[in-house]
Design a protein around this motif. Structure first.
Motif, short mmCIF file in Angstrom:
data_model
loop_
_atom_site.label_atom_id
_atom_site.label_comp_id
_atom_site.label_asym_id
_atom_site.label_seq_id
_atom_site.Cartn_x
_atom_site.Cartn_y
_atom_site.Cartn_z
N LEU A 531 -95.24 14.09 70.33
CA LEU A 531 -93.96 14.79 70.20
C LEU A 531 -93.83 15.57 68.90
CD1 LEU A 531 -91.63 12.06 71.74
CD2 LEU A 531 -92.28 14.25 72.78
N THR A 532 -94.88 15.56 68.06
CA THR A 532 -94.87 16.35 66.83
C THR A 532 -95.26 17.80 67.14
OG1 THR A 532 -97.18 15.87 66.31
CG2 THR A 532 -95.51 14.32 65.48
N PRO A 533 -94.95 18.73 66.24
CA PRO A 533 -95.31 20.14 66.48
C PRO A 533 -96.80 20.40 66.64
CG PRO A 533 -93.64 19.98 64.75
CD PRO A 533 -94.09 18.57 65.04
N ALA A 534 -97.65 19.50 66.19
CA ALA A 534 -99.09 19.70 66.38
C ALA A 534 -99.42 19.77 67.87
CB ALA A 534 -99.87 18.58 65.71
N PHE A 535 -98.74 18.97 68.68
CA PHE A 535 -98.94 18.97 70.13
C PHE A 535 -97.81 19.73 70.85
CE2 PHE A 535 -101.73 15.25 69.39
CZ PHE A 535 -102.80 15.60 70.20
N ARG A 536 -96.59 19.36 70.57
CA ARG A 536 -95.45 19.93 71.31
C ARG A 536 -95.06 21.27 70.70
NH1 ARG A 536 -89.31 18.30 70.92
NH2 ARG A 536 -88.49 19.50 72.68
N ASN A 537 -95.32 22.33 71.42
CA ASN A 537 -95.07 23.67 70.87
C ASN A 537 -93.70 24.23 71.23
OD1 ASN A 537 -95.44 24.37 73.59
ND2 ASN A 537 -96.50 26.28 73.08
N GLY A 538 -92.89 23.45 71.95
CA GLY A 538 -91.56 23.89 72.36
C GLY A 538 -91.49 24.31 73.82
N TRP A 539 -92.68 24.51 74.44
CA TRP A 539 -92.75 24.84 75.87
C TRP A 539 -93.50 23.76 76.64
CZ3 TRP A 539 -89.46 28.54 76.58
CH2 TRP A 539 -89.34 29.62 75.70
N GLY A 540 -93.96 22.73 75.95
CA GLY A 540 -94.76 21.68 76.57
C GLY A 540 -95.73 21.12 75.55
N LEU A 541 -96.75 20.43 76.03
CA LEU A 541 -97.75 19.83 75.14
C LEU A 541 -99.04 20.63 75.17
CD1 LEU A 541 -97.39 16.00 75.92
CD2 LEU A 541 -96.34 17.31 74.06
N ARG A 542 -99.55 20.91 73.98
CA ARG A 542 -100.86 21.54 73.89
C ARG A 542 -101.95 20.55 74.29
NH1 ARG A 542 -98.88 23.27 68.44
NH2 ARG A 542 -98.36 25.51 68.55
N THR A 543 -103.02 21.09 74.82
CA THR A 543 -104.15 20.23 75.19
C THR A 543 -104.92 19.73 73.98
OG1 THR A 543 -105.48 22.23 75.44
CG2 THR A 543 -104.48 21.33 77.43
N LEU A 544 -104.75 20.38 72.85
CA LEU A 544 -105.44 20.02 71.61
C LEU A 544 -104.47 20.20 70.46
CD1 LEU A 544 -108.29 19.30 70.38
CD2 LEU A 544 -108.60 21.76 70.06
N ALA A 545 -104.47 19.24 69.53
CA ALA A 545 -103.54 19.33 68.40
C ALA A 545 -103.91 20.49 67.51
CB ALA A 545 -103.56 18.02 67.61
N ALA A 546 -102.90 21.20 67.03
CA ALA A 546 -103.14 22.29 66.08
C ALA A 546 -103.83 21.72 64.84
CB ALA A 546 -101.82 22.94 65.70
N GLY A 547 -104.79 22.46 64.33
CA GLY A 547 -105.53 22.02 63.15
C GLY A 547 -106.85 21.37 63.46
N GLN A 548 -107.08 21.00 64.73
CA GLN A 548 -108.36 20.42 65.12
C GLN A 548 -109.42 21.53 65.23
OE1 GLN A 548 -108.53 16.57 66.08
NE2 GLN A 548 -107.19 17.24 64.44
N ALA A 549 -110.68 21.15 65.06
CA ALA A 549 -111.77 22.10 65.26
C ALA A 549 -111.65 22.71 66.66
CB ALA A 549 -113.11 21.42 65.09
N ARG A 550 -111.98 23.98 66.76
CA ARG A 550 -111.97 24.75 68.01
C ARG A 550 -110.56 24.97 68.57
NH1 ARG A 550 -116.92 25.92 69.75
NH2 ARG A 550 -118.64 24.73 68.87
N PHE A 551 -109.52 24.63 67.79
CA PHE A 551 -108.17 24.91 68.28
C PHE A 551 -107.97 26.41 68.44
CE2 PHE A 551 -103.77 26.16 67.38
CZ PHE A 551 -103.12 25.51 68.43
#
Length: 706
Positions: A531-551
């Motif tokens: 539920l942090t912004p790394a995953f939850r972008n406001g439209w759902g959950l990203r498949t990969l957390a922001a800041g990870q390699a290959r993001f």
């Protein structure tokens, strides 16, 4: 495929489907090539189908597909037609209405013209057409070293027949027929000269299919339309209905329900949701199982049909090319020429590591939902065989994990749901050495073993029940020991063939919550991070957390948002008591859906939400997609905490919460054994009250856990 509300009508596409046929065209109804076309059994029967008035493209006024997804309608008018000289109608004088639907593996179309001018006019209407018989994989970009023979089109007054003899020596044909004789016709076009008196309606009927038929007519069009709509009503009436006080929310639920009905084909084994249009309009294993899980609480018939089909096509032999082994469940099936010629393995391909445990888990969930032990008894040999394959693979792994490595270079390199070649990697971006054990796949295997243990107990097979329960718990312990990253408070995405953990934070860990594998303290940490912004972008959950390699928010699997993935994570959060988080994720995807004309695509880009902006479309996403449509219902179930216990014949509701702005939700016609009830949720202050309504309400127990 982008049909967002903000997209230009020029680039909007509309889809129709019936059985193993589907059609993709632009907003004017034209087929221009590219990924457009009329397809049957993975072969394109129409690669070009353009309508022209005089020598110009008509102006589009509006276009839409009916709410039941049956009928496409476009309204067009004429541009200036100087080629017709002094007798040309003025601009915007001719109204052209284009209506189209599919029925019985056949395209039906009606063109209606009305002259709103003051004088009669003669107007040439031209259809430009072609059939390239390209295999779906060619349309997607595959280059073949050689193709079969394109036959010369056979032209007659009643229509045109295209033909292609493939490398498999199969003759594929496409017949385009007209209700009136063209004034000029060849293998690529037909022109009809209309004499349009003021206010008089003139019509032209067209049909296209793999074979010839009677001459198109008004009666044939009407009869086929009635049958098409009746069949769609039957498919839609199977499931429960969602009604609330929110018109837009109800419209989203209705659209999702209609899309599932559109994508569901009636096979000999029962209803089966095809994965998505245009690229995946065919039976997929994983996609269908997850769609069935998403909708099981509303419609158990889909789950039953999926289980029956997959059991019927269960692998019986070893094949490196097909990635098959006895007991394994199918990943994908195709009917095109390239599959027949084994230019690729997807005729019936088994290269999915997760489909088999998901199949077993679905069987357990279906039994718990319906109490239909008779069906499960018939399915039992297939379930035993599937579980046997899981156990054999786990036994060969040093940690007891269910792993994969492709058996042939033609197969998929990654075989979980994130099956792109770059979706599994180490923290520094290196690709791992196989075989690979994905974290969510261990969760699915855990769920499969527990499902078999429950079913075995029902069958009084006590020793087997204990064996599978023990395997499940042993696997749980191994996952907790090997995948947990204490420094991150999260689970790594995979363990590679060297035994090293890929220390990457990805949404895969949320699927562990869905099956209930993590201990409670760790589950809470995973919920909090999702539920942090790394995953939850406001439209759902990203498949990969922001800041990870290959993001990359524009990638297919490494930072995009997949609605079905978000829904599984939300359901997992609710399982561990984080129902408020599930409500937030439902709101995210509902608001995203409003920007996609209430039809969530397969995926969209993972850029952060900024006030005043819209979600960014992924350019080649399928839309509609079955598990994207089904996610609406799983998200709602996660919020409502509603389950049906088929063994007890009762409705169970735990700690329900309603979506923001919704004070009342009625889930109508829920099947509980032979009974049908309405489950009604009503907000009263901070509390949500629940009661049953309907003719059978007094016969069905309601167990409420506040």
């Amino acid at each position: 495929m982008d049909s967002s509300a903000t997209a230009s009508a020029t680039f909007t596409t509309y889809v129709l489907k019936d059985g193993d046929s589907f059609l993709v065209a632009d907003a004017a109804g034209d087929i221009e090539g590219g990924s457009d076309g009329y397809f049957h059994n993975d072969t394109r029967l129409l690669s070009r189908f353009r309508l022209r008035l005089g020598d110009s493209q008509p102006t589009l006024l509006s276009s839409s597909v009916s709410r039941d997804n049956v009928l496409f309608v476009a309204h067009l008018t004429n541009r200036p037609l100087p080629v017709l000289g002094d007798n040309a109608p003025g601009q915007g004088v001719i109204h052209l209405q284009r209506e189209r639907f599919l029925r019985g593996e056949r395209m039906f179309e009606r063109l209606s013209l009305v002259n709103y001018g003051q004088a009669p006019v003669r107007l040439p209407l031209t259809l430009q057409f072609d059939a390239d018989f390209r295999d779906m994989f060619e349309v997607r970009g595959s280059v073949r070293p050689r193709r079969g023979e394109q036959l010369v089109a056979r032209v007659a007054q009643e229509g045109v027949q295209f033909g292609y003899r493939g490398l498999d020596d199969a003759l594929r044909t496409s017949h385009l027929a007209f209700s009136r004789t063209p004034d000029a016709v060849d293998g690529l076009s037909a022109t009809f000269d209309f004499a349009l008196a003021p206010g008089v309606r003139e019509e032209l009927y067209l049909e296209c299919g793999v074979d010839g038929a009677d001459v198109p007519s008004s009666q044939r069009f009407r009869d086929a339309a009635v049958r098409a709509r009746a069949a769609m009503r039957v498919r839609q009436r199977r499931s429960g209905l969602i009604h609330s006080g929110g018109p837009l929310f109800d419209a989203w639920m209705a659209k999702s329900r209609a899309d599932l009905a559109l994508l569901t084909s009636e096979l000999e084994t029962g209803p089966y949701p095809y994965a998505g249009i245009p690229w995946f309009s065919t039976p997929f294993g994983r996609d269908a199982v997850i769609t069935a899980l998403q909708t099981l609480w509303l419609d158990a018939d889909i789950a039953r049909g999926v289980l029956a089909f997959l059991a019927h096509h269960q692998a019986q032999e070893e094949s490196a090319f097909l990635d098959s082994a006895p007991g394994k469940i199918m990943h994908e099936t195709r009917k095109g020429e390239m599959a027949t010629m084994r230019e690729l393995p997807f005729g019936r391909y088994y290269g999915g590591v997760d489909t088999t445990p998901l199949f077993v888990a679905l069987a357990g969930a279906y039994a718990d939902r319906t109490g239909d032990l008779a069906f499960l008894d018939r399915l039992w040999p297939a379930l035993r065989a599937a579980t046997g394959w899981i156990e054999r693979v786990c036994d060969a792994n040093r940690d007891g994990f269910l792993d994969y490595s492709r058996a042939s270079p033609t197969g998929l390199s990654n075989q979980g749901w994130k099956d792109s070649s770059d979706s599994v990697f180490h923290a520094d971006g290196r690709f791992p050495q196989g075989p690979i054990s994905l974290v969510e796949v261990q969760g699915y295997a855990f769920a499969a073993f527990h499902a078999m243990a429950r079913l075995a107990r029902r069958r009084n097979e006590v020793d087997d029940a204990l064996h599978w329960h023990t395997r499940a718990e042993r696997l749980r312990e191994a996952v907790e020991e090997r995948f947990w990253m204490a420094e991150s408070g999260f689970y790594g995405i995979a363990v590679d063939g060297l035994g090293d953990l890929c220390r990457v934070r990805a949404s895969n860990a949320g699927h562990l919550l869905y099956v209930g594998l993590p201990r409670a303290s760790r589950a809470q940490q995973v919920c909090a991070q999702l539920l942090t912004p790394a995953f939850r972008n406001g439209w759902g959950l990203r498949t990969l957390a922001a800041g990870q390699a290959r993001f990359n928010p524009m990638s297919y699997h490494n930072g995009s948002v997949w609605p079905h993935d978000t829904a599984l994570c939300a359901m997992g959060m609710a399982r561990y008591g984080e129902r408020a988080g599930a409500v937030r994720l439902l709101r995210d995807l509902f608001e995203a859906a409003m920007h996609f004309d209430l039809r969530l695509p397969e995926l969209f880009c993972g850029f952060p939400r900024v006030q005043g902006t819209t979600p960014v479309a992924y350019p080649v996403a399928c839309q509609p997609q079955a598990w994207a449509a089904g996610c609406a219902f799983m998200l709602l179930q996660a919020c409502l905490g509603l389950e049906v216990d088929g063994w007890r014949g009762e409705v169970r509701v735990e700690s329900p919460q309603l979506p923001p702005g919704i004070d009342r939700i009625a889930v109508r016609r829920i099947a509980v054994g032979p009974a049908r009830v309405d489950v009604v949720f009503q907000q009263h202050g901070e509390r949500v009250n629940v009661h049953l309504e309907g003719r059978d309400a007094n016969t069905v127990p309601l167990r409420f856990i506040g």
